[in-house]
Design an enzyme around this catalytic site. Structure first.
Site: not given
Length: 401
Positions: A136, A259, A379
């Site tokens: 991430s 998202r 996402e």
């Protein structure tokens, strides 16, 4: 079955589009999805059908041959498609993120060159941020572009490309230190490059290799790949927007759309799981009556339906916020977080309702049970969404003391 997840305030055009997509899902996707998924087969006939419907150009402006529809319309279509088979919605999602980034940030030449063919479905898009050791932490990207005359030379390895093999245009985020002095914040020295390639695997253009499909627990049918750049030469006019150093912001804008898409996928999968659960509960009998008549099962169905409804409402709110032109990272983060978590829970409850049969590959719920976990990661993980939500809440509710 149509009582849940209704959307108020839709235009006649939106309702007609959704009705067409729903009919296509019921007739062309649901009957074949499980068989194709078990074979891990790319759904070419389904993709061709979506192309004929014009869905690859749904959000692309009419001036470039698209339908010029809103993010809300797109999200509701994705919800319907994911209800049929989540992998198909993944094929569309990365395409639309790239199209959206081009529409919002591309030069006029880039828009005119790519968007008409993307609207027709002749060019399929993919995008790439992640790397093997990255996770991430996007700021830790090591793939790099170095200026060489009128070109850039790209080197590095990217990971987790949805449509990596079948796409013909990939938006890739790399470091580009040119013009950015030492000490510049990492996110200010990143650039998005538009890389055209041949569909397929192996060396798809000089300096660019797509090794092959990554084998996955679920989310099959759609190809997920690595991307290896080794001396890949890209013309300077394929820098998205024509200026280096803006790639991080461009990608984050695209990910906000992504998202909302993942939230919509979660809603669609949860709806299908509820449909399967409530139907099976009325067909299966124990102790002399349908299990739907047992209070324990009714409680479970009530919880499932409430989660489906709540996730849908948050997804619609996030899409409408983005359509209004306002910042929607808070709403998109909340929608993605809630919808993916609720999807996992609704699918598991439907799985439990099926009892031992839920473990059988003959039942559709088995496929959904393997697909839902991907939404917890794609996402941005739940933890990343919580970070985004928490930071934005502190901005909105800053204590003045």
């Amino acid at each position: 079955m149509a009582r849940l997840a209704q959307t108020a305030g839709l235009t006649d055009v939106q309702q007609e589009i959704l009705s067409t997509v729903r009919d296509f899902v019921d007739k062309e996707i649901i009957p074949v999805a499980t068989e194709l998924e078990h074979r891990d087969e790319y759904p070419q006939a389904i993709v061709d059908g979506l192309k004929e419907l014009g869905l690859f150009g749904l959000m692309i402006p009419e001036e470039y041959g698209g339908l010029g529809e809103s993010l809300l319309t797109y999200a509701l279509c994705v919800e319907e498609i994911a209800r049929g088979w989540m992998s198909v919605s993944g094929i569309i999602n990365t395409h639309f993120i790239v199209a959206y980034m081009l529409k919002q940030h591309g030069t006029q030449e880039q828009k005119e060159h790519f968007l008409p063919r993307m609207a027709a479905g002749d060019i399929r898009g993919a995008f790439s941020m992640s790397e093997p050791g990255l996770g991430s932490d996007v700021s830790a990207i090591t793939s790099k572009a170095v200026k060489d005359g009128d070109e850039y030379v790209l080197n590095g390895q990217k990971m987790w490309l949805t449509n990596g093999g079948t796409s013909s245009l990939v938006a890739v985020l790399v470091r580009s230190d040119e013009g950015h002095p030492e000490g510049t914040a990492p996110h200010k020295s990143m650039t998005t490059f538009l890389i055209e390639k041949e569909p397929g695997f192996g060396e798809v253009r000089p300096g660019l290799t797509i090794p092959g499909k990554i084998e996955k627990m679920g989310y099959k049918g759609v190809d997920t790949t690595e991307l290896i750049m080794d001396g890949l030469r890209i013309p300077a006019d394929r820098v998205l927007g024509g200026v280096t150093g803006r790639g991080f912001y461009q990608m984050m804008d695209g990910v906000e759309v992504g998202r909302v898409n993942v939230a919509a996928r979660g809603c669609g999968v949860a709806q299908r799981a509820f449909e399967l659960g409530v139907r099976y509960a009325q067909q299966r009998h124990t102790f002399g009556k349908a299990i739907a008549q047992h209070q324990a099962i009714q409680f479970k169905l009530a919880e499932m339906a409430t989660k489906v409804e709540a996730a849908h409402a948050m997804m619609v709110n996030a899409a409408r916020k983005k359509d209004s032109g306002e910042r929607n990272d808070l709403e998109a983060g909340m929608a993605k977080y809630l919808a993916s978590e609720y999807c996992k829970e609704v699918v598991e409850d439907a799985f439990r309702i099926h009892g031992g049969y839920g473990f059988s590959k003959e039942y559709e719920i088995e496929r959904l049970y393997r697909e839902a976990p991907m939404l917890l990661i794609g996402e941005g993980t739940a933890e990343i969404q919580k970070m985004i939500i928490g930071r934005r809440l502190l901005e909105e509710y800053r204590f003045q003391g």
